[in-house]
Design a protein around this motif. Structure first.
Motif, mmCIF file in Angstrom:
data_model
loop_
_atom_site.group_PDB
_atom_site.id
_atom_site.type_symbol
_atom_site.label_atom_id
_atom_site.label_comp_id
_atom_site.label_asym_id
_atom_site.label_seq_id
_atom_site.Cartn_x
_atom_site.Cartn_y
_atom_site.Cartn_z
ATOM 1 N N ASP A 39 -23.025 -8.397 23.066
ATOM 2 C CA ASP A 39 -24.382 -8.225 22.553
ATOM 3 C C ASP A 39 -24.427 -6.847 21.905
ATOM 4 O O ASP A 39 -23.449 -6.095 21.924
ATOM 5 C CB ASP A 39 -25.448 -8.390 23.637
ATOM 6 C CG ASP A 39 -25.297 -7.424 24.796
ATOM 7 O OD1 ASP A 39 -24.799 -6.291 24.580
ATOM 8 O OD2 ASP A 39 -25.685 -7.775 25.921
ATOM 9 N N ALA A 40 -25.564 -6.505 21.310
ATOM 10 C CA ALA A 40 -25.663 -5.241 20.574
ATOM 11 C C ALA A 40 -25.372 -4.030 21.459
ATOM 12 O O ALA A 40 -24.688 -3.094 21.051
ATOM 13 C CB ALA A 40 -27.054 -5.124 19.961
ATOM 14 N N GLN A 41 -25.883 -4.079 22.686
ATOM 15 C CA GLN A 41 -25.676 -2.947 23.580
ATOM 16 C C GLN A 41 -24.195 -2.762 23.925
ATOM 17 O O GLN A 41 -23.661 -1.657 23.871
ATOM 18 C CB GLN A 41 -26.490 -3.117 24.864
ATOM 19 C CG GLN A 41 -26.364 -1.934 25.810
ATOM 20 C CD GLN A 41 -27.218 -2.093 27.066
ATOM 21 O OE1 GLN A 41 -27.874 -3.114 27.248
ATOM 22 N NE2 GLN A 41 -27.224 -1.085 27.912
ATOM 23 N N LYS A 42 -23.525 -3.865 24.276
ATOM 24 C CA LYS A 42 -22.104 -3.776 24.629
ATOM 25 C C LYS A 42 -21.266 -3.320 23.440
ATOM 26 O O LYS A 42 -20.347 -2.527 23.588
ATOM 27 C CB LYS A 42 -21.616 -5.142 25.119
ATOM 28 C CG LYS A 42 -22.180 -5.551 26.474
ATOM 29 C CD LYS A 42 -21.718 -6.942 26.851
ATOM 30 C CE LYS A 42 -22.346 -7.387 28.174
ATOM 31 N NZ LYS A 42 -22.009 -8.789 28.501
ATOM 32 N N ILE A 43 -21.595 -3.839 22.256
ATOM 33 C CA ILE A 43 -20.820 -3.481 21.062
ATOM 34 C C ILE A 43 -21.028 -2.013 20.688
ATOM 35 O O ILE A 43 -20.075 -1.293 20.376
ATOM 36 C CB ILE A 43 -21.191 -4.399 19.876
ATOM 37 C CG1 ILE A 43 -20.548 -5.771 20.094
ATOM 38 C CG2 ILE A 43 -20.744 -3.790 18.543
ATOM 39 C CD1 ILE A 43 -20.897 -6.805 19.048
ATOM 40 N N SER A 44 -22.268 -1.547 20.760
ATOM 41 C CA SER A 44 -22.544 -0.145 20.376
ATOM 42 C C SER A 44 -21.837 0.835 21.303
ATOM 43 O O SER A 44 -21.570 1.973 20.919
ATOM 44 C CB SER A 44 -24.043 0.114 20.367
ATOM 45 O OG SER A 44 -24.584 0.021 21.674
ATOM 46 N N GLN A 45 -21.499 0.382 22.521
ATOM 47 C CA GLN A 45 -20.897 1.269 23.502
ATOM 48 C C GLN A 45 -19.384 1.099 23.615
ATOM 49 O O GLN A 45 -18.765 1.693 24.496
ATOM 50 C CB GLN A 45 -21.542 1.055 24.860
ATOM 51 C CG GLN A 45 -23.013 1.450 24.909
ATOM 52 C CD GLN A 45 -23.679 1.120 26.230
ATOM 53 O OE1 GLN A 45 -23.118 0.412 27.064
ATOM 54 N NE2 GLN A 45 -24.890 1.629 26.410
ATOM 55 N N ILE A 46 -18.785 0.306 22.725
ATOM 56 C CA ILE A 46 -17.337 0.145 22.758
ATOM 57 C C ILE A 46 -16.685 1.505 22.575
ATOM 58 O O ILE A 46 -17.007 2.253 21.653
ATOM 59 C CB ILE A 46 -16.852 -0.820 21.658
ATOM 60 C CG1 ILE A 46 -17.171 -2.278 22.069
ATOM 61 C CG2 ILE A 46 -15.361 -0.679 21.401
ATOM 62 C CD1 ILE A 46 -16.823 -3.323 21.026
ATOM 63 N N ALA A 47 -15.767 1.825 23.464
ATOM 64 C CA ALA A 47 -15.068 3.113 23.403
ATOM 65 C C ALA A 47 -13.843 2.960 22.500
ATOM 66 O O ALA A 47 -12.939 2.167 22.785
ATOM 67 C CB ALA A 47 -14.650 3.541 24.797
ATOM 68 N N LEU A 48 -13.844 3.697 21.426
ATOM 69 C CA LEU A 48 -12.739 3.592 20.455
ATOM 70 C C LEU A 48 -11.654 4.594 20.771
ATOM 71 O O LEU A 48 -11.890 5.623 21.364
ATOM 72 C CB LEU A 48 -13.270 3.812 19.043
ATOM 73 C CG LEU A 48 -14.367 2.814 18.607
ATOM 74 C CD1 LEU A 48 -14.866 3.154 17.217
ATOM 75 C CD2 LEU A 48 -13.841 1.403 18.627
#
Length: 220
Positions: free
Chosen positions: A211-220
């Motif tokens: 979801d948007a929250q999980k994607i925005s917090q992906i650690a690169l």
């Protein structure tokens, strides 16, 4: 923080593969050639042009010009697409697209499909409103796994490529994403069980895992 999601189309947003397969194999029959399953599977992620260029190398008996082959395949596909009633967005992807859009995460399409095919899908499912840019593989001389399409898509992002992710379902697509230096989510569905997604940074089996929250917090 992730600000842009780059989507593949076939096998990620909609499964038009059965329609493509029908069109290709009808044309193979017309051309009197037998294409093994393994060879056909290797074309996943290829543009139609690259597919026929490869086939002409594999089957010297094909005398038609590539452009004529492309047009014939397109006509078969379009006829089948327009009459196929059981064509749906893949489960969960519409909710994900709407959630990302509502949370102001930019959406870009980067598909090997021809522009006319993308237009048909986007019009049928009313998707234009969510995507800021559409990039078609027909604008690039080489198909995935060449990273050109994703490098261009990332150049259209509101953020640097380090803040982009790509969602792909094919071996060639994952290779292209990683060659472009972009974080890749591999989507494993019932339609992609022959594809190798081991090169992806993250593999999911259903879009409800994102979801948007999980994607925005992906650690690169």
């Amino acid at each position: 923080m992730i600000k842009t999601v780059i989507f593949d189309m076939d096998g990620v947003i909609v499964d038009t593969e059965p329609v493509h397969r029908y069109a290709y194999y009808k044309q193979f029959s017309e051309l009197n050639i037998e294409v093994p399953e393994e060879t056909y599977t290797s074309f996943t992620g290829f543009s139609t042009r690259n597919t026929f260029q490869t086939l002409k190398n594999l089957f010297p008996t094909i005398e038609h010009e590539v452009e004529d082959l492309i047009q014939r395949k397109r006509n078969i596909f379009n006829d089948a697409f327009d009459t196929k009633e059981d064509l749906y967005l893949l489960e969960g992807v519409e909710d994900l697209i709407k959630d990302l859009y509502a949370n102001k995460i930019q959406l870009i399409l980067a598909s090997s499909a021809a522009k006319v095919t993308i237009e048909r899908v986007f019009t049928r499912f009313n998707l234009h409103q969510y995507f800021s840019h559409i990039v078609s593989g027909e604008d690039f001389p080489q198909s995935k796994p060449n990273p050109a399409i994703f490098i261009h898509a990332a150049s259209l992002s509101i953020a640097p490529k380090e803040e982009c992710i790509i969602i792909e379902d094919s071996t060639n697509g994952v290779k292209a994403a990683k060659a472009a230096g972009i974080y890749c989510v591999g989507y494993r569905s019932e339609h992609s069980n022959l594809q190798d997604l081991s090169g992806a940074d993250l593999v999911i089996n259903h879009f409800n895992e994102l979801d948007a929250q999980k994607i925005s917090q992906i650690a690169l």
